[in-house]
Design a protein around this motif. Structure first.
Motif, PDB file in Angstrom:
ATOM      1  N   LEU A 348       0.846  -1.184   0.000  1.00 25.49           N
ATOM      2  CA  LEU A 348       0.000   0.000   0.000  1.00 25.49           C
ATOM      3  C   LEU A 348       0.884   1.238   0.000  1.00 25.49           C
ATOM      4  CD1 LEU A 348      -2.755  -0.970   2.604  1.00 25.49           C
ATOM      5  CD2 LEU A 348      -2.972  -0.899   0.114  1.00 25.49           C
ATOM      6  N   GLU A 349       0.620   2.154  -0.922  1.00 30.77           N
ATOM      7  CA  GLU A 349       1.361   3.406  -0.966  1.00 30.77           C
ATOM      8  C   GLU A 349       0.519   4.462  -1.677  1.00 30.77           C
ATOM      9  OE1 GLU A 349       5.095   2.422  -2.738  1.00 30.77           O
ATOM     10  OE2 GLU A 349       4.236   1.871  -4.660  1.00 30.77           O
ATOM     11  N   THR A 356       4.340   6.230 -10.153  1.00 32.03           N
ATOM     12  CA  THR A 356       5.780   6.359 -10.377  1.00 32.03           C
ATOM     13  C   THR A 356       6.459   4.997 -10.468  1.00 32.03           C
ATOM     14  OG1 THR A 356       5.866   8.500  -9.259  1.00 32.03           O
ATOM     15  CG2 THR A 356       7.934   7.287  -9.452  1.00 32.03           C
ATOM     16  N   ASN A 357       6.030   4.067  -9.640  1.00 34.20           N
ATOM     17  CA  ASN A 357       6.674   2.754  -9.560  1.00 34.20           C
ATOM     18  C   ASN A 357       6.034   1.706 -10.452  1.00 34.20           C
ATOM     19  OD1 ASN A 357       8.429   3.734  -7.583  1.00 34.20           O
ATOM     20  ND2 ASN A 357       7.030   3.191  -5.913  1.00 34.20           N
ATOM     21  N   ALA A 358       5.097   2.119 -11.322  1.00 29.72           N
ATOM     22  CA  ALA A 358       4.343   1.150 -12.119  1.00 29.72           C
ATOM     23  C   ALA A 358       5.243   0.261 -12.965  1.00 29.72           C
ATOM     24  CB  ALA A 358       3.332   1.879 -13.004  1.00 29.72           C
ATOM     25  N   GLU A 359       6.246   0.857 -13.608  1.00 27.29           N
ATOM     26  CA  GLU A 359       7.092   0.069 -14.502  1.00 27.29           C
ATOM     27  C   GLU A 359       7.883  -0.991 -13.740  1.00 27.29           C
ATOM     28  OE1 GLU A 359      10.248   0.731 -18.180  1.00 27.29           O
ATOM     29  OE2 GLU A 359       9.663   2.416 -16.916  1.00 27.29           O
ATOM     30  N   SER A 360       8.528  -0.599 -12.646  1.00 32.58           N
ATOM     31  CA  SER A 360       9.314  -1.567 -11.878  1.00 32.58           C
ATOM     32  C   SER A 360       8.419  -2.612 -11.227  1.00 32.58           C
ATOM     33  CB  SER A 360      10.161  -0.849 -10.815  1.00 32.58           C
ATOM     34  OG  SER A 360       9.339  -0.112  -9.919  1.00 32.58           O
ATOM     35  N   ASN A 361       7.234  -2.214 -10.755  1.00 33.55           N
ATOM     36  CA  ASN A 361       6.304  -3.176 -10.162  1.00 33.55           C
ATOM     37  C   ASN A 361       5.798  -4.177 -11.196  1.00 33.55           C
ATOM     38  OD1 ASN A 361       6.504  -2.025  -7.627  1.00 33.55           O
ATOM     39  ND2 ASN A 361       4.641  -0.807  -7.813  1.00 33.55           N
ATOM     40  N   LEU A 362       5.532  -3.694 -12.409  1.00 35.30           N
ATOM     41  CA  LEU A 362       5.059  -4.581 -13.472  1.00 35.30           C
ATOM     42  C   LEU A 362       6.161  -5.564 -13.861  1.00 35.30           C
ATOM     43  CD1 LEU A 362       2.986  -5.450 -15.550  1.00 35.30           C
ATOM     44  CD2 LEU A 362       3.696  -3.544 -17.005  1.00 35.30           C
ATOM     45  N   ARG A 363       7.376  -5.073 -13.961  1.00 35.21           N
ATOM     46  CA  ARG A 363       8.500  -5.939 -14.312  1.00 35.21           C
ATOM     47  C   ARG A 363       8.674  -7.049 -13.261  1.00 35.21           C
ATOM     48  NH1 ARG A 363      12.293  -2.505 -13.677  1.00 35.21           N
ATOM     49  NH2 ARG A 363      11.949  -1.488 -15.692  1.00 35.21           N
ATOM     50  N   TYR A 364       8.587  -6.654 -11.987  1.00 36.20           N
ATOM     51  CA  TYR A 364       8.775  -7.615 -10.901  1.00 36.20           C
ATOM     52  C   TYR A 364       7.640  -8.641 -10.868  1.00 36.20           C
ATOM     53  CZ  TYR A 364       9.780  -9.390  -6.207  1.00 36.20           C
ATOM     54  OH  TYR A 364      10.076 -10.196  -5.140  1.00 36.20           O
ATOM     55  N   CYS A 365       6.427  -8.180 -11.118  1.00 35.31           N
ATOM     56  CA  CYS A 365       5.288  -9.100 -11.154  1.00 35.31           C
ATOM     57  C   CYS A 365       5.463 -10.120 -12.281  1.00 35.31           C
ATOM     58  CB  CYS A 365       3.989  -8.313 -11.336  1.00 35.31           C
ATOM     59  SG  CYS A 365       2.504  -9.335 -11.415  1.00 35.31           S
ATOM     60  N   ALA A 366       5.873  -9.653 -13.454  1.00 35.35           N
ATOM     61  CA  ALA A 366       6.093 -10.557 -14.588  1.00 35.35           C
ATOM     62  C   ALA A 366       7.202 -11.555 -14.269  1.00 35.35           C
ATOM     63  CB  ALA A 366       6.447  -9.748 -15.830  1.00 35.35           C
ATOM     64  N   ARG A 367       8.243 -11.082 -13.582  1.00 32.44           N
ATOM     65  CA  ARG A 367       9.339 -11.977 -13.189  1.00 32.44           C
ATOM     66  C   ARG A 367       8.823 -13.080 -12.276  1.00 32.44           C
ATOM     67  NH1 ARG A 367      11.408 -14.257  -8.557  1.00 32.44           N
ATOM     68  NH2 ARG A 367      13.619 -14.751  -8.838  1.00 32.44           N
ATOM     69  N   ASN A 368       7.974 -12.731 -11.322  1.00 35.89           N
ATOM     70  CA  ASN A 368       7.456 -13.726 -10.384  1.00 35.89           C
ATOM     71  C   ASN A 368       6.527 -14.721 -11.075  1.00 35.89           C
ATOM     72  OD1 ASN A 368       8.867 -12.786  -8.197  1.00 35.89           O
ATOM     73  ND2 ASN A 368       7.198 -11.522  -7.407  1.00 35.89           N
ATOM     74  N   ILE A 369       5.743 -14.255 -12.032  1.00 33.19           N
ATOM     75  CA  ILE A 369       4.884 -15.162 -12.798  1.00 33.19           C
ATOM     76  C   ILE A 369       5.747 -16.164 -13.562  1.00 33.19           C
ATOM     77  CG2 ILE A 369       3.292 -15.305 -14.748  1.00 33.19           C
ATOM     78  CD1 ILE A 369       2.158 -12.587 -13.819  1.00 33.19           C
ATOM     79  N   ALA A 370       6.817 -15.675 -14.184  1.00 37.11           N
ATOM     80  CA  ALA A 370       7.715 -16.559 -14.920  1.00 37.11           C
ATOM     81  C   ALA A 370       8.388 -17.575 -13.988  1.00 37.11           C
ATOM     82  CB  ALA A 370       8.768 -15.723 -15.647  1.00 37.11           C
ATOM     83  N   GLN A 371       8.793 -17.119 -12.799  1.00 35.20           N
ATOM     84  CA  GLN A 371       9.423 -18.030 -11.840  1.00 35.20           C
ATOM     85  C   GLN A 371       8.443 -19.112 -11.399  1.00 35.20           C
ATOM     86  OE1 GLN A 371      12.589 -18.123 -10.863  1.00 35.20           O
ATOM     87  NE2 GLN A 371      12.199 -19.912  -9.571  1.00 35.20           N
ATOM     88  N   MET A 372       7.195 -18.727 -11.197  1.00 37.94           N
ATOM     89  CA  MET A 372       6.171 -19.701 -10.830  1.00 37.94           C
ATOM     90  C   MET A 372       6.001 -20.747 -11.925  1.00 37.94           C
ATOM     91  SD  MET A 372       2.135 -19.002 -10.099  1.00 37.94           S
ATOM     92  CE  MET A 372       1.941 -18.398 -11.798  1.00 37.94           C
ATOM     93  N   MET A 373       6.015 -20.294 -13.178  1.00 40.93           N
ATOM     94  CA  MET A 373       5.889 -21.221 -14.308  1.00 40.93           C
ATOM     95  C   MET A 373       7.074 -22.173 -14.356  1.00 40.93           C
ATOM     96  SD  MET A 373       4.492 -18.560 -17.222  1.00 40.93           S
ATOM     97  CE  MET A 373       4.765 -19.743 -18.533  1.00 40.93           C
TER      98      MET A 373
END
Length: 379
Positions: A348-349, A356-373
């Motif tokens: 929460l922020e 401001t952090n949308a790009e880095s948050n999206l990148r990190y979320c995509a990374r975690n989805i890939a790791q889960m796969m």
């Protein structure tokens, strides 16, 4: 493994292209050799030009046109990579965001600039036009647009009407003898996802007028003008447009595009899917990723992620949705082709930090989805 990355924009933070780039970067942290096809999409509103240009290696054309207040504004349209199709966002020339909230007045706002963009496209020799009609500042029935293309709208004394929806009540005659003849040789697709008619309680004035700055008194005047426009069209052109489905879109631009431009009104995302060749790209694809700023129950109502997901379902390709926020009723998207959804927010922020952090948050979320796969593939 081949994946298609086809997000819409994340409003106020990332364009569709930026979102696609961030998702790819996140996936490549886990699968560096993955085959990624980035096809940013849009539903006919803001970002449609950018999506077509990016997906087809096209180009953007910048020019000055008449803005909604009658003053010059900087506008643009896009041309696909083959140079055969132009995409116009009405909002770029006649948009609400071009007018400060204190100055918004649909009684005087004109769609003239949109017609000027169309004329520029015709001058470029292009005969396939995609017209996105979202985000307009106007309730002029598209009259300004038609005037820019040679149509004449006059009062009882033969004087050309002033600009804006407030002048429509004085309309007495329509003359299309000088309407640009090149329009008859065009394929014009109108990206329109609303079904509101031109007039009545669900019409352009009643529903969209207040969104564009109209007071209750203005709404009454705008409704009178649109009714008069429909009456004169019936008298002069022998067409009943008052209850045309989608005719009230963009303050009556839906009606004008269909009647005066012979436009074909279609779902915005369906038009874009065809324009970027998404259907052909589905062959051999293992996963599709969609996304936008918010995914909720309204996503199924013609929004880009669902349009892409429904196409993927035909090819039995799994779909993952990524959003800034997962809103109320989001689970309904699973019935329409999105198999799993994820929010990119790690904490929460305040809103400004979220954007401001949308790009880095999206990148990190995509990374975690890939790791889960990757972990799942080991089982």
């Amino acid at each position: 493994m081949k994946i298609i990355i086809a997000p819409d924009s994340f409003k106020e933070s990332l364009s569709a292209q930026q979102a696609a780039n961030a998702i790819e970067q996140g996936f490549r942290q886990i699968f560096p050799d993955i085959e990624c096809l980035k096809l940013p999409v849009a539903d006919g509103g803001e970002g449609t030009v950018a999506a077509l240009v990016a997906a087809t290696n096209g180009r953007e054309i910048n020019l000055t046109v008449t803005g909604p207040q009658g003053t010059p504004v900087s506008a643009f349209y896009g041309i696909n990579g083959k140079g055969t199709c132009a995409v116009i966002e009405m909002a770029a020339a006649s948009g609400l965001m071009l007018v400060s909230p204190a100055e918004r007045n649909p009684l005087t706002a004109t769609s003239l600039g949109t017609g000027e963009l169309i004329r520029h496209v015709l001058d470029a020799g292009i005969r396939h036009i995609i017209l996105g009609v979202g985000g307009s500042a106007t309730v002029d029935g598209g009259v300004g647009m038609v005037q820019a293309l040679g149509g004449k709208f006059s009062d009882a004394d033969g004087r050309e009407l002033e600009h804006g929806g407030g002048a429509l009540s004085s309309l007495a005659h329509i003359d299309l003898s000088e309407l640009d003849s090149r329009l008859s040789r065009c394929l014009i697709e109108v990206a329109c996802d609303v079904e509101n008619p031109l007039t009545g309680p669900a019409g352009a004035a009643a529903v969209f007028g207040p969104q564009k700055g109209a007071t209750p008194e203005m709404v009454v005047q705008l409704e009178q003008g649109l009714c008069r426009l429909a009456e004169v069209i019936n008298n002069d052109l022998h067409q009943d447009v008052s209850q045309l489905v989608g005719g009230g879109a963009a303050g009556g631009m839906g009606m004008a595009a269909k009647l005066f431009l012979n436009g074909n009104m279609r779902s915005g995302i369906d038009i874009i899917i065809e324009a970027i060749g998404l259907r052909e790209s589905m062959l051999g694809t293992d996963l599709v990723i969609v996304g936008e700023g918010r995914i909720d129950r309204q996503t199924i109502e013609g929004k880009a992620p669902i349009g892409v997901a429904r196409l993927a379902r035909r090819y039995q390709i799994p779909v993952i949705g990524i959003a800034g926020v997962l809103g109320e009723g989001v689970d309904i998207v699973h019935q329409h082709g999105i198999d799993a959804v994820f929010s990119i927010l790690p904490r929460l922020e305040p809103l400004d930090m979220v954007l401001t952090n949308a790009e880095s948050n999206l990148r990190y979320c995509a990374r975690n989805i890939a790791q889960m796969m990757k972990l799942g593939a080991r089982q």
